[in-house]
Design a protein around this motif. Structure first.
Motif, PDB file in Angstrom:
ATOM      1  N   LEU A   1       0.903  -0.886  -0.003  1.00  0.00           N
ATOM      2  CA  LEU A   1       0.390  -0.116  -0.309  1.00  0.00           C
ATOM      3  C   LEU A   1       0.878   1.118  -0.409  1.00  0.00           C
TER       4      LEU A   1
ATOM      5  N   LEU B   1       1.034   5.304   0.806  1.00  0.00           N
ATOM      6  CA  LEU B   1       0.441   6.259   1.332  1.00  0.00           C
ATOM      7  C   LEU B   1       0.993   7.723   0.654  1.00  0.00           C
TER       8      LEU B   1
ATOM      9  N   LYS C   1      -1.051  -0.366  -4.693  1.00  0.00           N
ATOM     10  CA  LYS C   1      -2.551  -0.200  -4.567  1.00  0.00           C
ATOM     11  C   LYS C   1      -2.447   1.234  -4.107  1.00  0.00           C
TER      12      LYS C   1
ATOM     13  N   GLN D   1      -3.045   5.204  -2.542  1.00  0.00           N
ATOM     14  CA  GLN D   1      -4.306   5.883  -1.705  1.00  0.00           C
ATOM     15  C   GLN D   1      -3.188   7.619  -0.997  1.00  0.00           C
TER      16      GLN D   1
ATOM     17  N   THR E   1      -3.535  10.606   1.044  1.00  0.00           N
ATOM     18  CA  THR E   1      -4.078  11.141   2.645  1.00  0.00           C
ATOM     19  C   THR E   1      -4.519  12.316   1.943  1.00  0.00           C
ATOM     20  N   GLU E   2      -5.905  12.344   3.211  1.00  0.00           N
ATOM     21  CA  GLU E   2      -6.979  13.806   2.720  1.00  0.00           C
ATOM     22  C   GLU E   2      -6.382  14.685   3.910  1.00  0.00           C
TER      23      GLU E   2
ATOM     24  N   ILE F   1      -6.221   5.724   8.678  1.00  0.00           N
ATOM     25  CA  ILE F   1      -6.096   4.153   7.414  1.00  0.00           C
ATOM     26  C   ILE F   1      -5.184   2.531   8.196  1.00  0.00           C
TER      27      ILE F   1
END
Length: 472
Positions: A132, A134, A163, A165, A167-168, A176
């Motif tokens: 993952l 990030l 994958k 993703q 961060t928001e 997460i």
């Protein structure tokens, strides 16, 4: 699964310098060529050129496409920066190509082993890995997404499924990590500064299965303003400090033990993988947020402003001294059972209680205070030369006195060359636990995050976590 395409019997074990596989049934640029798998790498030769070796240390993976064997490499340039490239050689024998590809993928991941036969390797396809990724899109100067795209080819070449993703918001990575299905991935990669990795660590330690989760491997690619751990890791394994080299450490590496520290005050705890800063350093770090759009330059601007402020910080440092002849600290998981709701704090006295008689105390005022588990708590600061991310010690560098502006500036400028330790005002302490009592109400900075409390205690846990890196 591929099989051995040759009818000749294979030796019971590999022996050097004899090749594991060799064949002259190749062509390179239309010229007949030979290819051999040897201890150092892939040996390539033609009648018109000198033999060359693609080193296992530089090979990421290999695939067969049509009648070609494509080998992905990342040899370093003169600057030390690793550059992704591919080597292509052709053959009209598909089984031969596949056998070389399988052997190449295997030996790109695992050390040369004289106990493994060719048949065993050809029957042992290298397992896929999943990670993952990030990404903090606003980390540093906001270039983290582009930076990962620049190094993504390293992961693809090594056959790693990723994958991504983004961060928001603040602490999103913590959320997460707290709910992540650890069986779905082999490791997590943080593309950002030390703050992003810190968020992941906080999420892992807050899980009910923290004793397993905290050992979930973390890889780091510098995409923020503070990149201390990546700087320390690259120096530790003699790699240049470039994003490509950090990606190389992840894809060619394996989980390595990493020290972590528990910091506590009277109302909360925080798990740190890098450093605690107070006084000048903490103020510069935390107040530099005002200049975040400047990227790494924000620290310089903040530092100049703080030097000119002539501020001093009052407090006392108490610590457990490390004897020169004491045994090497035990790895955390070798010494303590995986029980309890947090790592054990057996070296710390009660927060409001007396200090053990064996502890020592240094009174301030302080101009400078930085405690680290690694040699470089930031990418441009070699604070504690010789410190190791898995030595089991906290390395405190402090200036417990007032300084003139000139001396203070000289010490700060010497941090990037590690010559600050030559100044008599600078104190270096090696310890496994310490306490900081402060009279000011300012925050300290732990891995770039704010942490309060007039009394703060810290204990080291050797090898509590794991980081993706070459063996060190």
């Amino acid at each position: 699964m591929s099989r051995n395409p040759w009818n000749t019997p294979q030796p019971a074990v590999m022996s050097t310098p004899v090749a594991l596989i060799s064949s002259t049934a190749f062509s390179l640029g239309g010229v007949p060529a030979s290819l051999a798998v040897v201890e150092l790498g892939l040996l390539v030769a033609t009648d018109h050129t000198e033999p060359m070796t693609l080193l296992w240390a530089d090979i990421l993976g290999a695939v067969v496409m049509e009648n070609q064997l494509i080998v992905y490499t990342c040899a370093p340039k003169a600057s030390g920066q690793r550059i992704l490239s591919k080597f292509t050689i052709s053959s009209g024998q598909p089984e031969l190509l596949e056998s070389f590809a399988v052997a190449t993928r295997y030996l790109a991941r695992y050390p040369w082993d004289t106990t493994r036969t060719l048949n065993e390797i050809l029957q042992t396809e290298t397992p896929d890995r999943r990670c993952l990724v990030l990404i903090n899109p606003v980390g540093g100067s906001g270039a983290a997404e582009r930076m990962f795209q620049d190094v993504r080819g390293f992961f693809d070449a090594a056959g790693i499924h990723i994958k991504i993703q983004l961060t928001e918001h603040a602490a999103h990575a913590t959320e997460i990590a707290q709910t992540l299905d650890l069986t779905a991935f082999d490791f997590v990669v943080c593309v950002g500064g030390d703050g992003l990795a810190s968020e992941v660590v906080q999420g892992l330690i807050r899980r009910s299965d923290w004793h397993d989760a905290i050992r979930f491997p973390i890889g780091l690619i510098p995409g923020g303003s503070g990149n201390g751990l990546t700087q320390s890791l690259t120096k530790l394994v003699n790699e240049a400090f470039f994003p490509e080299n950090c990606a190389y450490l992840i894809v060619k590496g394996s989980p390595q033990p990493m020290d972590m520290m528990t910091a506590r005050n009277d109302h909360e705890t925080f798990l740190s993988f890098l450093s605690l800063a107070w006084a000048f350093v903490a103020d510069v770090d935390l107040e530099s947020e005002t200049y975040r759009l400047l990227g790494g330059a924000r620290f310089t601007v903040s530092a100049v402003a703080k030097v000119l402020s002539w501020k001093r910080w009052h407090g006392a440092l108490s610590y457990l001294p490390a004897a020169d002849d004491e045994p090497t600290p035990t790895q955390y998981w070798d010494a303590l059972p995986a029980s309890g709701d947090a790592p054990a704090l057996d070296l710390l006295p009660p927060l409001a209680g007396p200090l053990p008689a064996s502890w020592k105390t240094i009174e301030g005022p302080f101009t400078f205070f930085w405690a680290t588990s690694a040699a470089a708590p930031s990418s441009d600061c070699h604070l504690a030369p010789g410190a190791h991310v898995n030595d089991g010690y906290i390395h405190v560098v402090a200036v417990p006195e007032n300084l003139s502006l000139v001396t203070q500036a000289k010490i700060l400028l010497a941090l990037d060359s590690a010559t600050h330790l030559e100044y008599p005002q600078v104190v270096r302490i090696k310890t496994r636990a310490y306490q900081l009592r402060r009279t000011d109400t300012n925050f300290v900075s732990i891995d770039g995050e704010r942490f309060g409390g007039s009394t703060i205690q810290v204990q080291m846990h050797r090898g509590l976590g794991r980081v993706m890196c070459l063996p060190y």
